[in-house]
Design an enzyme around this catalytic site. Sequence first.
Site, PDB file in Angstrom:
ATOM      1  N   ASP A  41       0.859  -1.192   0.000  1.00 28.01           N
ATOM      2  CA  ASP A  41       0.000   0.000   0.000  1.00 28.01           C
ATOM      3  C   ASP A  41       0.890   1.234   0.000  1.00 28.01           C
ATOM      4  OD1 ASP A  41      -3.273   0.097   0.744  1.00 28.01           O
ATOM      5  OD2 ASP A  41      -2.209   2.014   0.926  1.00 28.01           O
ATOM      6  N   ASN A  93      -5.038  -4.876  -6.957  1.00 22.62           N
ATOM      7  CA  ASN A  93      -6.319  -4.469  -6.371  1.00 22.62           C
ATOM      8  C   ASN A  93      -6.408  -2.964  -6.122  1.00 22.62           C
ATOM      9  OD1 ASN A  93      -8.747  -4.908  -4.350  1.00 22.62           O
ATOM     10  ND2 ASN A  93      -7.143  -3.874  -3.168  1.00 22.62           N
ATOM     11  N   SER A 146     -14.610  -4.047 -12.213  1.00 24.58           N
ATOM     12  CA  SER A 146     -15.815  -3.586 -11.522  1.00 24.58           C
ATOM     13  C   SER A 146     -17.006  -3.714 -12.452  1.00 24.58           C
ATOM     14  CB  SER A 146     -15.667  -2.108 -11.127  1.00 24.58           C
ATOM     15  OG  SER A 146     -16.901  -1.579 -10.688  1.00 24.58           O
ATOM     16  N   TYR A 159     -13.614   6.433 -13.703  1.00 27.38           N
ATOM     17  CA  TYR A 159     -13.568   5.125 -13.027  1.00 27.38           C
ATOM     18  C   TYR A 159     -13.977   3.969 -13.947  1.00 27.38           C
ATOM     19  CZ  TYR A 159     -14.275   1.610  -9.391  1.00 27.38           C
ATOM     20  OH  TYR A 159     -14.214   0.466  -8.626  1.00 27.38           O
ATOM     21  N   GLY A 195     -14.808  -0.890   1.883  1.00 27.84           N
ATOM     22  CA  GLY A 195     -13.861  -0.004   1.226  1.00 27.84           C
ATOM     23  C   GLY A 195     -14.479   1.278   0.706  1.00 27.84           C
TER      24      GLY A 195
HETATM   25  N1  LIG Z   1     -15.852  -1.407  -2.772  1.00 24.32           N
HETATM   26  C1  LIG Z   1     -16.557  -1.615  -3.863  1.00 24.32           C
HETATM   27  O1  LIG Z   1     -17.799  -1.504  -3.864  1.00 24.32           O
HETATM   28  C2  LIG Z   1     -15.875  -2.011  -5.158  1.00 24.32           C
HETATM   29  C3  LIG Z   1     -16.681  -2.441  -6.213  1.00 24.32           C
HETATM   30  C4  LIG Z   1     -16.080  -2.803  -7.405  1.00 24.32           C
HETATM   31  C5  LIG Z   1     -14.700  -2.757  -7.536  1.00 24.32           C
HETATM   32  N2  LIG Z   1     -13.932  -2.329  -6.502  1.00 24.32           N
HETATM   33  C6  LIG Z   1     -12.477  -2.298  -6.695  1.00 24.32           C
HETATM   34  O2  LIG Z   1     -11.849  -3.045  -5.669  1.00 24.32           O
HETATM   35  C7  LIG Z   1     -10.559  -2.496  -5.398  1.00 24.32           C
HETATM   36  C8  LIG Z   1     -10.438  -2.207  -3.921  1.00 24.32           C
HETATM   37  O3  LIG Z   1     -11.400  -1.227  -3.578  1.00 24.32           O
HETATM   38  P1  LIG Z   1     -11.818  -0.905  -2.071  1.00 24.32           P
HETATM   39  O4  LIG Z   1     -13.270  -0.664  -2.073  1.00 24.32           O
HETATM   40  O5  LIG Z   1     -11.240  -1.918  -1.135  1.00 24.32           O
HETATM   41  O6  LIG Z   1     -11.098   0.510  -1.913  1.00 24.32           O
HETATM   42  P2  LIG Z   1     -10.325   1.165  -0.679  1.00 24.32           P
HETATM   43  O7  LIG Z   1     -10.278   2.630  -0.968  1.00 24.32           O
HETATM   44  O8  LIG Z   1     -10.884   0.711   0.622  1.00 24.32           O
HETATM   45  O9  LIG Z   1      -8.872   0.522  -0.796  1.00 24.32           O
HETATM   46  C9  LIG Z   1      -7.959   0.892  -1.793  1.00 24.32           C
HETATM   47  C10 LIG Z   1      -6.561   0.789  -1.228  1.00 24.32           C
HETATM   48  O10 LIG Z   1      -5.643   1.150  -2.276  1.00 24.32           O
HETATM   49  C11 LIG Z   1      -4.639   1.982  -1.716  1.00 24.32           C
HETATM   50  N3  LIG Z   1      -4.088   2.815  -2.781  1.00 24.32           N
HETATM   51  C12 LIG Z   1      -4.695   3.842  -3.427  1.00 24.32           C
HETATM   52  N4  LIG Z   1      -3.846   4.401  -4.308  1.00 24.32           N
HETATM   53  C13 LIG Z   1      -2.685   3.708  -4.242  1.00 24.32           C
HETATM   54  C14 LIG Z   1      -1.425   3.810  -4.904  1.00 24.32           C
HETATM   55  N5  LIG Z   1      -1.189   4.772  -5.822  1.00 24.32           N
HETATM   56  N6  LIG Z   1      -0.457   2.919  -4.599  1.00 24.32           N
HETATM   57  C15 LIG Z   1      -0.666   1.959  -3.654  1.00 24.32           C
HETATM   58  N7  LIG Z   1      -1.830   1.824  -2.970  1.00 24.32           N
HETATM   59  C16 LIG Z   1      -2.827   2.690  -3.273  1.00 24.32           C
HETATM   60  C17 LIG Z   1      -5.348   2.784  -0.633  1.00 24.32           C
HETATM   61  O11 LIG Z   1      -4.433   3.313   0.317  1.00 24.32           O
HETATM   62  C18 LIG Z   1      -6.301   1.751  -0.053  1.00 24.32           C
HETATM   63  O12 LIG Z   1      -5.705   1.035   1.024  1.00 24.32           O
HETATM   64  C19 LIG Z   1     -10.444  -1.252  -6.282  1.00 24.32           C
HETATM   65  O13 LIG Z   1      -9.725  -1.575  -7.458  1.00 24.32           O
HETATM   66  C20 LIG Z   1     -11.870  -0.917  -6.606  1.00 24.32           C
HETATM   67  O14 LIG Z   1     -11.982  -0.211  -7.817  1.00 24.32           O
HETATM   68  C21 LIG Z   1     -14.488  -1.958  -5.312  1.00 24.32           C
END
Ligand SMILES: NC(=O)c1ccc[n+]([C@@H]2O[C@H](COP(=O)([O-])OP(=O)(O)OC[C@H]3O[C@@H](n4cnc5c(N)ncnc54)[C@H](O)[C@@H]3O)[C@@H](O)[C@H]2O)c1
Length: 275
Positions: A41, A93, A146, A159, A195
């Site tokens: 991270d 991720n 997604s 996005y 998240g």
């Molecule tokens: N939560 C949802 O409903 C959902 C739905 C579909 C897809 N997603 C996808 O799942 C994945 C995780 O999403 P989430 O909901 O857990 O999000 P989140 O914001 O809780 O977690 C994302 C993590 O990525 C880290 N991060 C961001 N930019 C970064 C960088 N440049 N380098 C390293 N780390 C970085 C953040 O610090 C955070 O810990 C994402 O790709 C998101 O698009 C999430």
Amino acid sequence: MGTSPPMTDTRVVIVTGAGGGIGASIASAAAQAGWGVGVLDHDPAAAHAVVATIGDAAVPLVADVTDERSIEHALDALAEATGRPAPDAIVANAGIVRFGPLLDLPTADFRAVVDVNLTGTFLCTRAVARRQHSAQHPGSIVAMTSMNGVAPGPNAGAYGATKAGVALLVAQMAVEWGPFGIRVNAVAPGLIDAGMSQPIYSDPEIRALRSARVPLGRLGTAADVAAVVLFLLSDEAAYITGSEIVVDGGITRSIIATLPRPHSVDSIGVRDSAR
Ligand SMILES: NC(=O)c1ccc[n+]([C@@H]2O[C@H](COP(=O)([O-])OP(=O)(O)OC[C@H]3O[C@@H](n4cnc5c(N)ncnc54)[C@H](O)[C@@H]3O)[C@@H](O)[C@H]2O)c1
């Protein structure tokens, strides 16, 4: 905690964006399934906090997925900790969203989302694939897409476009890297109660309305997503590459079911077969 085998004796996966949300859940599930885990991270405190909950099976890796040099440093640190030149797998991720109507969206917001979600996924997965290729080490890659990659959300800026891009990139990597024994797949979550979506689901009314629209009748969890990621990483998925598995309780394919329709349409088939 403390009872896991040393990381030198286990298969190793890097999970990017593992400092919270879905990534943290994937990291925990991987450790429970016997993997050594690189919790990557750009937020050092978040990475260390997740490692503290997992124990000896995990190491923190602080890196920005948009910065090739910082990715290489993280991979070097992991190679040192594991004694192996290449990790067995990576889950790309890390992702962000910047909301705003396209007509007014700051260009910097558009670029930031492309940089993390699309370019960041490319840089991380390529860095791992290069090491796997040069070490002649077969591997597995999973990227997070997604439902927004096929069904755009209003005001979600770049996005959805980045997620559609990642889906095609995954297919291209599968084609190019399959001959090296590297499998590449995507997981497309739907409405996930974790998240980045937590601000949406902390509103009880929105939460109930959205849950009711899902054919399976509930929001998804980070654990629902992690289970499918773990399957794709496993040997059970040995013949799967270039695929995108949708983990959405059925909502992405349910648009026609939500449209109004006359009752007469529902009974036509019954009348015909009764003749
Ligand atoms: N939560 C949802 O409903 C959902 C739905 C579909 C897809 N997603 C996808 O799942 C994945 C995780 O999403 P989430 O909901 O857990 O999000 P989140 O914001 O809780 O977690 C994302 C993590 O990525 C880290 N991060 C961001 N930019 C970064 C960088 N440049 N380098 C390293 N780390 C970085 C953040 O610090 C955070 O810990 C994402 O790709 C998101 O698009 C999430």
